[in-house]
Design a protein around this motif. Structure first.
Motif, mmCIF file in Angstrom:
data_model
loop_
_atom_site.group_PDB
_atom_site.id
_atom_site.type_symbol
_atom_site.label_atom_id
_atom_site.label_comp_id
_atom_site.label_asym_id
_atom_site.label_seq_id
_atom_site.Cartn_x
_atom_site.Cartn_y
_atom_site.Cartn_z
ATOM 1 N N LEU A 79 2.157 4.991 4.844
ATOM 2 C CA LEU A 79 2.679 3.709 5.335
ATOM 3 C C LEU A 79 1.672 2.616 4.988
ATOM 4 N N GLU A 80 2.163 1.579 4.319
ATOM 5 C CA GLU A 80 1.267 0.503 3.913
ATOM 6 C C GLU A 80 1.810 -0.836 4.383
ATOM 7 N N MET A 81 0.914 -1.668 4.934
ATOM 8 C CA MET A 81 1.237 -3.038 5.311
ATOM 9 C C MET A 81 0.688 -3.950 4.216
ATOM 10 N N ARG A 124 -5.699 6.860 9.524
ATOM 11 C CA ARG A 124 -5.795 5.604 8.785
ATOM 12 C C ARG A 124 -6.642 5.842 7.534
ATOM 13 N N ARG A 125 -6.028 5.682 6.365
ATOM 14 C CA ARG A 125 -6.720 5.939 5.107
ATOM 15 C C ARG A 125 -7.549 4.740 4.650
ATOM 16 N N SER A 126 -7.046 3.540 4.909
ATOM 17 C CA SER A 126 -7.749 2.334 4.503
ATOM 18 C C SER A 126 -7.377 1.212 5.466
ATOM 19 N N HIS A 127 -7.779 0.001 5.107
ATOM 20 C CA HIS A 127 -7.541 -1.124 6.013
ATOM 21 C C HIS A 127 -6.064 -1.326 6.313
ATOM 22 N N ASN A 128 -5.195 -1.160 5.316
ATOM 23 C CA ASN A 128 -3.773 -1.454 5.519
ATOM 24 C C ASN A 128 -2.868 -0.261 5.200
ATOM 25 N N GLN A 129 -3.454 0.929 5.132
ATOM 26 C CA GLN A 129 -2.641 2.101 4.787
ATOM 27 C C GLN A 129 -2.884 3.235 5.789
ATOM 28 N N PHE A 130 -1.783 3.868 6.198
ATOM 29 C CA PHE A 130 -1.820 4.959 7.152
ATOM 30 C C PHE A 130 -1.144 6.187 6.543
ATOM 31 N N ALA A 131 -1.625 7.376 6.953
ATOM 32 C CA ALA A 131 -1.053 8.635 6.473
ATOM 33 C C ALA A 131 -0.505 9.415 7.663
ATOM 34 N N ILE A 132 0.677 9.986 7.472
ATOM 35 C CA ILE A 132 1.326 10.792 8.500
ATOM 36 C C ILE A 132 1.747 12.107 7.855
ATOM 37 N N VAL A 133 1.319 13.226 8.438
ATOM 38 C CA VAL A 133 1.684 14.551 7.943
ATOM 39 C C VAL A 133 2.454 15.259 9.049
ATOM 40 N N VAL A 134 3.652 15.727 8.716
ATOM 41 C CA VAL A 134 4.494 16.446 9.675
ATOM 42 C C VAL A 134 4.813 17.814 9.071
ATOM 43 N N PRO A 135 4.162 18.895 9.536
ATOM 44 C CA PRO A 135 4.476 20.224 9.006
ATOM 45 C C PRO A 135 5.715 20.821 9.688
ATOM 46 N N SER A 161 7.791 -11.827 4.928
ATOM 47 C CA SER A 161 7.806 -10.980 6.125
ATOM 48 C C SER A 161 8.815 -9.847 6.004
ATOM 49 N N ASP A 162 9.836 -10.012 5.161
ATOM 50 C CA ASP A 162 10.812 -8.941 4.955
ATOM 51 C C ASP A 162 10.310 -7.886 3.977
ATOM 52 N N ASN A 163 9.164 -8.140 3.388
ATOM 53 C CA ASN A 163 8.612 -7.200 2.405
ATOM 54 C C ASN A 163 7.199 -6.793 2.835
ATOM 55 N N PHE A 164 7.084 -6.413 4.140
ATOM 56 C CA PHE A 164 5.765 -6.167 4.742
ATOM 57 C C PHE A 164 5.452 -4.668 4.853
ATOM 58 N N PHE A 165 6.438 -3.861 5.248
ATOM 59 C CA PHE A 165 6.226 -2.425 5.458
ATOM 60 C C PHE A 165 6.870 -1.629 4.322
ATOM 61 N N HIS A 166 6.104 -0.671 3.774
ATOM 62 C CA HIS A 166 6.640 0.237 2.764
ATOM 63 C C HIS A 166 6.156 1.658 3.078
ATOM 64 N N LEU A 167 7.061 2.592 2.861
ATOM 65 C CA LEU A 167 6.791 3.972 3.225
ATOM 66 C C LEU A 167 7.078 4.884 2.039
ATOM 67 N N GLY A 168 6.061 5.643 1.614
ATOM 68 C CA GLY A 168 6.231 6.623 0.550
ATOM 69 C C GLY A 168 6.170 8.025 1.112
ATOM 70 N N CYS A 169 7.102 8.891 0.703
ATOM 71 C CA CYS A 169 7.221 10.233 1.269
ATOM 72 C C CYS A 169 7.114 11.266 0.154
ATOM 73 N N ALA A 170 6.412 12.374 0.456
ATOM 74 C CA ALA A 170 6.309 13.493 -0.488
ATOM 75 C C ALA A 170 6.518 14.775 0.284
ATOM 76 N N TYR A 171 7.594 15.467 -0.054
ATOM 77 C CA TYR A 171 7.896 16.725 0.625
ATOM 78 C C TYR A 171 7.177 17.856 -0.107
ATOM 79 N N PHE A 172 6.597 18.797 0.664
ATOM 80 C CA PHE A 172 5.875 19.910 0.035
ATOM 81 C C PHE A 172 6.351 21.232 0.632
ATOM 82 N N THR A 173 6.175 22.272 -0.145
ATOM 83 C CA THR A 173 6.522 23.627 0.288
ATOM 84 C C THR A 173 5.284 24.503 0.173
#
Length: 647
Positions: A258-260, A300-311, A340-352
């Motif tokens: 997740l990046e702001m 929190r990976r950096s100032h404006n980026q967060f990482a979320i892992v859901v196993p 303001s409408d282009n503030f949050f972006h979410l990148g997802c990677a599914y793994f097995t």
């Protein structure tokens, strides 16, 4: 305490015997004085009679003894009396009294004239009787002495009881049971010492709490982001290492980035207060959503980026969860800024299982860039093609599989040894595996999340506990047989994991209590493990259940320690016997000084306790060597042995 009580009894007995001896000597002295006084009084009366007779003889030669002497002899209680003058009897008297122990006084009154007196009297106290008044005085005296002795005994016993209470508190302190010693101050005497012990125990308790807060502060500064109080980049790397083996993921799941985008511009235009408020509200909202996902990671990976892992999540659920995350972000009160409408972006990677862990962040980052290229706030899932059919089973199919496996008893225990620093086996941890209809093993990482969703974990763990108890019974029977053949009997110890659903199930806990009572000869060879995050979130509800298990004779262990940054005071409150470090802390411990600092802090916080520290996931010799240097007493992992089926 037996020695103190014995000493108290001896001192009390000696004191009572001393008082009794004093009373006896006092009564004996009084009796002797009474006897001596009565004899002396009788002798005085005899001397007075002799004086009267001599005076009558010298001044009145024609004395008339018959007129005055008989009444006097009668008053003297004389048995007989004889007065002679040169062997001639002048006067004789025979009384009406008889006695066996008579007092005979044979005295010469006038040596020149030969006047001689022979007087026989009764014993001076022979005819003496106590009056009711004297008896009353004697009884009052005896009762007064008894009352004083009783009062002294009670006072003395009370003082010694106070010393015993001080000895009891001292014994508890020496045994390390500080909480119990503080909870039972009692009425120990001297009270000054008792109050001093209480004050020192209170200060020690405060110092332990402060030490726990300090340890948490150290770990927080190592693994937590100072601004948002969630995991930092180091924490994320450790947890990803724990979810993988040799850079291959152990289970399936999804990672979100997740990046702001314009967070820096927002901070320059609106100030740090507004930016911090937006960050805190977003992080809190996401953290609440992640509470429904077990073993999830938020960092929190950096100032404006967060990482979320859901196993342990399917692809469909990952898509739904991404939509929820983005919806939560868009619901936050965003100040008026450009784009303001282009503030949050979410990148997802599914793994097995088996996917390369190093590529996950790259794939998630590629998905994040794709979401940013689409414009506006949105999310994008990295497409890796078809997903393994093993992970595509729906909830209905999983429920059917699990129920059939329970009915057919196709859940089997696999054990992995825990080795202590001397190279001896400390105990074995039980892992659960299931077999399908073709006999193939299914990993716990696959069916446990579905069992939790279907509410079947209590039944699964009940079946595993029954198998372990049967295994212990067979080993005990084999041990008895070996004893008859002069071989050492088996003394294997097993640890079994308990889930939150099982511990919160009233039916399961009642069954567990009954079973442990039935197999109470085996409970000392059982260790029940509970995850740290479960204990932290539900400590008040789990405390009675854990106390019941401990009172039944089994030991308690908390595992996955270090997975979250929390204080360690709960270890003392719940009376855990063992703790197991999470594999994310153990992974490459010889190369990570910050993880070594964490372990030193943890072991230091458990100083003067009997809690044993073990490590999970040891894979190489360097890790085990470093753990031993840090003070970890036991470990398990692929370096020692793989899990094998317990038979």
């Amino acid at each position: 305490m037996k020695f103190t009580r014995m000493l108290t009894t001896k001192l009390t007995s000696f004191w009572l015997m001393s008082l009794a001896a004093i009373a006896f000597v006092f009564l004996l002295s009084a009796m002797m004085s009474f006897v001596q006084l009565t004899y002396k009084f009788q002798q005085q009366k005899v001397a007075e009679l002799e004086t009267m007779l001599v005076d009558q003889y010298q001044h009145q030669p024609d004395w008339d003894l018959e007129a005055w002497l008989p009444p006097m002899l009668l008053a003297y209680n004389a048995v007989d009396f004889r007065l002679t003058l040169k062997d001639e009897v002048i006067f004789a008297y025979e009384g009406n009294l008889t006695t066996q122990n008579a007092m005979v006084y044979d005295h010469v009154l006038e040596p020149k004239s030969g006047l001689r007196m022979q007087l026989t009297l009764t014993q001076p106290f022979e005819h003496y009787t106590f009056s009711w008044y004297e008896i009353l005085i004697l009884l009052v005296g005896v009762l007064a002495v008894a009352a004083l002795v009783r009062f002294g005994y009670l006072w003395f016993s009370q003082q010694l009881d106070g010393i015993e209470e001080l000895a009891l508190r001292s014994r508890l302190i020496l045994q390390g049971k500080h909480e119990q010693a503080l909870a039972t101050p009692g009425n120990g005497k001297p009270r000054l010492i008792n109050r001093a012990l209480t004050k020192l125990l209170e200060e020690l308790q405060d110092a332990q709490k402060e030490r726990g807060r300090f340890d948490k502060f150290i770990r927080s500064n190592t693994f937590l982001d100072a601004e948002t109080r969630i995991g930092n980049r180091l924490f994320l790397n450790n947890r990803l290492d724990a979810l993988s083996h040799n850079q291959a993921m152990l289970a399936h799941g999804v990672i979100y980035l997740l990046e702001m985008d314009d967070l820096d511009l927002l901070q320059q235009s609106q100030g740090e207060a507004v930016t911090k408020e937006l960050l805190n509200s977003t992080v809190n909202a996401i953290s609440q959503l992640l509470q429904t996902q077990a073993n999830s990671i938020f960092a929190r990976r950096s100032h404006n980026q967060f990482a979320i892992v859901v196993p342990q999540i399917s692809l469909i659920e990952a898509d739904q969860f991404a939509s929820k995350l983005l919806k939560i972000c868009l619901s936050q009160p965003l100040p008026e800024v450009d784009n303001s409408d282009n503030f949050f972006h979410l990148g997802c990677a599914y793994f097995t299982a088996g996917d390369n862990a190093a590529q996950l962040i790259e794939e998630a980052d590629m998905a994040l860039r794709a979401a940013q290229l689409q414009g506006n706030s949105n999310w994008f899932m990295y497409d890796k093609g078809a997903i393994d059919e093993e992970f595509a089973k729906g909830s209905v199919r999983w429920r059917s599989f699990l129920e059939n496996a329970l009915v057919q008893r196709r859940f089997f225990p696999f054990s992995q040894p825990i080795i202590d620093s001397d190279g001896n086996e400390h105990h074995k941890e039980i892992f659960t595996r299931a077999r399908d209809n073709q006999g193939a093993l299914i990993r716990a990482t696959l069916f446990i999340p579905m069992a939790n969703k279907c509410g079947l974990m209590p039944q699964v763990e009940r079946q595993i506990i029954e198998r372990v108890l049967l295994l212990l019974s067979n080993e005990l029977a084999g041990g008895v047989s070996n004893t008859q053949t002069n071989k050492k009997p088996a003394s294997q110890i097993y640890s079994i994991n308990l889930s939150l659903d099982s511990l919160m199930s009233r039916a399961f806990t009642q069954w567990l209590k009954t079973t442990l009572l039935e197999y109470r000869h085996l409970t000392t060879r059982l260790i029940f493990e509970v995850s740290e995050d479960i204990v932290i979130q539900h400590q008040e509800k789990l405390q009675p259940k854990l106390d019941m298990i401990r009172k039944m004779g089994a030991r308690l262990c908390v595992d996955h320690v270090g997975q979250q940054v929390v204080g360690t005071y709960y270890i003392r409150e719940c009376h855990f016997d063992l703790i197991k470090l999470h594999r994310s802390i153990v992974r490459h411990i010889h190369l990570r000084p910050e993880n070594q600092l964490f372990i030193r802090s943890l072991i230091g916080g458990l100083y003067r306790t009997e809690v044993q520290v073990c490590a999970e996931g040891v894979e190489v010799f360097e890790e085990w060597q470093t753990l031993q240097i840090l003070g970890v007493g036991a470990a398990q992992g692929m370096y020692f042995s793989e899990p094998i089926e317990a038979k």
